[in-house]
Scaffold this motif. Structure first.
Motif, PDB file in Angstrom:
ATOM      1  N   PHE A  18       0.825  -1.207   0.000  1.00 53.54           N
ATOM      2  CA  PHE A  18       0.000   0.000   0.000  1.00 53.54           C
ATOM      3  C   PHE A  18       0.860   1.258   0.000  1.00 53.54           C
ATOM      4  CE2 PHE A  18      -2.906  -3.155   1.892  1.00 53.54           C
ATOM      5  CZ  PHE A  18      -3.981  -3.011   1.037  1.00 53.54           C
TER       6      PHE A  18
ATOM      7  N   GLN B 214      -1.520   1.685  -5.040  1.00 51.18           N
ATOM      8  CA  GLN B 214      -2.422   0.657  -5.547  1.00 51.18           C
ATOM      9  C   GLN B 214      -2.016   0.193  -6.938  1.00 51.18           C
ATOM     10  OE1 GLN B 214      -4.980  -0.809  -3.755  1.00 51.18           O
ATOM     11  NE2 GLN B 214      -4.993  -2.233  -5.489  1.00 51.18           N
ATOM     12  N   ASN B 215      -1.478   1.104  -7.754  1.00 47.90           N
ATOM     13  CA  ASN B 215      -1.067   0.705  -9.098  1.00 47.90           C
ATOM     14  C   ASN B 215       0.013  -0.373  -9.050  1.00 47.90           C
ATOM     15  OD1 ASN B 215      -2.830   2.424 -10.374  1.00 47.90           O
ATOM     16  ND2 ASN B 215      -1.335   4.060 -10.673  1.00 47.90           N
TER      17      ASN B 215
ATOM     18  N   ILE C  13       0.468  -2.549  -6.613  1.00 47.68           N
ATOM     19  CA  ILE C  13      -0.206  -3.789  -6.194  1.00 47.68           C
ATOM     20  C   ILE C  13      -0.903  -4.426  -7.392  1.00 47.68           C
ATOM     21  CG2 ILE C  13      -2.048  -4.751  -4.768  1.00 47.68           C
ATOM     22  CD1 ILE C  13      -1.410  -2.626  -2.675  1.00 47.68           C
ATOM     23  N   ASP C  14      -1.608  -3.612  -8.178  1.00 49.09           N
ATOM     24  CA  ASP C  14      -2.323  -4.135  -9.349  1.00 49.09           C
ATOM     25  C   ASP C  14      -1.356  -4.777 -10.341  1.00 49.09           C
ATOM     26  OD1 ASP C  14      -4.672  -3.206  -8.237  1.00 49.09           O
ATOM     27  OD2 ASP C  14      -4.744  -1.386  -9.469  1.00 49.09           O
TER      28      ASP C  14
ATOM     29  N   GLU D 295      -8.761  -7.870  -0.627  1.00 48.82           N
ATOM     30  CA  GLU D 295      -8.385  -6.505  -0.240  1.00 48.82           C
ATOM     31  C   GLU D 295      -8.620  -6.267   1.251  1.00 48.82           C
ATOM     32  OE1 GLU D 295      -9.214  -1.796  -1.293  1.00 48.82           O
ATOM     33  OE2 GLU D 295     -10.073  -3.368  -2.574  1.00 48.82           O
TER      34      GLU D 295
ATOM     35  N   ARG E 233      -5.730  -5.240   3.883  1.00 51.51           N
ATOM     36  CA  ARG E 233      -5.784  -3.996   4.669  1.00 51.51           C
ATOM     37  C   ARG E 233      -5.627  -4.281   6.164  1.00 51.51           C
ATOM     38  NH1 ARG E 233      -8.163   0.874   2.580  1.00 51.51           N
ATOM     39  NH2 ARG E 233      -8.224   0.804   0.304  1.00 51.51           N
TER      40      ARG E 233
ATOM     41  N   LEU F 100      -5.092   4.826   4.672  1.00 47.71           N
ATOM     42  CA  LEU F 100      -6.165   3.910   4.281  1.00 47.71           C
ATOM     43  C   LEU F 100      -7.508   4.242   4.898  1.00 47.71           C
ATOM     44  CD1 LEU F 100      -4.314   0.465   4.258  1.00 47.71           C
ATOM     45  CD2 LEU F 100      -4.848   1.979   2.357  1.00 47.71           C
TER      46      LEU F 100
END
Length: 311
Positions: free
Chosen positions: A246, A250-251, A253-254, A269, A273, A310
Motif C-alpha cells: 500500500f 495501488q497501481n 499492487i495491481d 483486499e 488492509r 487507508l
C-alpha cells in the motif's frame, strides 16, 4: 520514510562481532565490518562480500539459535522452488550464547532505498518478477514441501482464534495508551476483520512474512530485481500477508497481481488492509513489553501514517 530498523542502534559490541568472525576470517579487521540495521538481527556487511546476522540481545540464547536453524532449513526447502536468488547460509555459529549466520551478499541494494527512482516501465518489470516469485512461493508444491518438513493442521478457525487472542492483548496492553480516535480506529480494524468469516476462508500457503521493499534486493543502476532476503518469519499463513504494498501505491499492487497466478481467496483486499494496518500495533505492543520507548514511538508514527493512508 526511514524505518525503525534503520535507525535502531546496534546492541552488540563491534569487538564481539569481529572476534567471532575471526573464526571464519582470521585476517578480518574492524573496518571490514559495516553495521547496516538492527531488527530481529543486528545485520553487518563483511568485507563487502558477506552478510552476517547476529540476533538481538534478547535472542542471544537457545531461542536465537533455533531461529537461525529454522531459517536455514526454510531456505534449503524453498530455494529449489523459486527462481529469484535467496540467501544460502555458509557460516553458522551454534554457540547458544552467541549464535549467528552468514551468507554471500546478493549484489544490490534494498528496493526501499530507491523505489522513488523507478519509472512506470521499471515498476511493471519489477512487479512481473515479484508476482512470479510470489506465485512460486505460494504454490501447492511449496506448501507440500514445507508441510512435509513442518507438519501442521492449519485451519481458518484456528487463525481466527489467534487474532481474537491478539486483539485481547492489544486491548489490555495498547488501548490504554491510545487517544479516542486511535482507539476507535483500532476497534474498527479488529471488529470488522473478525466479524467477517470470509476473512478466514482462504487456502493457507507458505508466506515470506516480511515481504516489503526492504527485503527485495535490486541492482542500484538498472533497478532490476536480484533476490529476496530475510525469511525468518516464513510460515504457513494467509498469502495476503505478502501483498501489502500500500505504501508503494495501488497501481503497484495491481501490477503485481497481474503476474500473480495463485488463487487469492475471498475478500483479498479486506484481508490485506487488516494485515497491513495491524503492523504498527506490533511495534507499540512489543515496545511496551520490552520497555523500549523508541520502538513505541516508531509504532505510533506508523499508526498515524496508516490511519491517514487507508481511511
Amino acid at each position: 520514510m526511514t524505518s525503525f530498523e534503520e535507525t535502531n542502534p546496534c546492541d552488540i559490541p563491534l569487538e564481539t562481532v569481529v572476534t567471532a568472525l575471526r573464526g571464519f576470517f582470521p585476517e578480518i579487521r574492524d573496518d571490514d565490518v559495516k553495521f547496516i540495521y538492527h531488527g530481529t538481527y543486528n545485520v553487518f556487511e563483511v568485507m563487502g562480500e558477506w552478510i552476517f546476522r547476529f540476533p538481538d540481545i534478547s535472542l542471544l540464547n537457545e531461542d536465537g539459535l533455533e531461529l537461525i536453524r529454522y531459517e536455514n532449513e526454510v531456505l534449503q526447502t524453498l530455494g529449489p522452488h523459486v527462481s529469484l536468488e535467496v540467501p544460502g547460509f555458509e557460516h553458522i555459529s551454534e554457540d547458544p550464547e552467541l549464535p549467528f549466520a552468514g551468507y554471500r551478499k546478493i549484489p544490490g541494494v534494498s528496493l526501499s532505498t530507491c523505489f522513488d527512482r523507478t519509472t512506470k516501465g521499471i515498476r511493471e518489470e519489477m512487479a512481473e518478477k515479484l508476482g512470479g516469485f510470489l506465485s512460486e512461493l505460494h504454490s501447492p508444491e511449496v506448501y507440500e514441501a514445507y508441510s512435509e518438513r513442518w507438519p501442521t493442521e492449519f485451519t481458518g478457525e484456528a487463525f481466527k482464534e489467534y487474532w481474537e487472542g491478539y486483539y485481547a492483548l492489544i486491548q489490555e496492553r495498547v488501548s490504554p495508551t491510545l487517544d479516542d480516535d486511535q482507539r476507535a480506529w483500532v476497534t474498527s480494524l479488529f471488529t470488522d476483520y473478525l466479524g467477517d468469516d470470509e476473512n478466514f476462508a482462504f487456502e493457507p500457503r507458505v508466506v515470506h512474512g516480511d515481504f516489503d521493499t526492504s527485503n527485495i534486493i535490486v541492482d542500484p543502476d538498472t533497478l532490476k530485481v536480484q533476490g529476496i532476503i530475510d525469511f525468518e518469519e516464513t510460515a504457513l499463513w494467509d498469502p495476503a500477508a505478502d501483498l501489502l504494498f500500500f505504501g508503494e501505491g495501488q497501481n503497484f499492487i495491481d501490477m503485481i497481481m497481474e503476474a500473480y497466478t495463485q488463487p487469492t481467496g475471498p475478500n483479498l483486499e479486506g484481508r490485506m488492509r487488516f494485515l497491513y494496518n495491524r503492523v504498527p500495533l506490533i511495534y507499540i505492543s512489543t515496545g511496551i513489553e520490552l520497555e523500549y520507548r523508541e520502538m513505541v514511538e516508531a509504532g505510533f508514527g506508523m499508526l498515524e501514517a496508516r490511519m491517514s493512508l487507508l481511511n
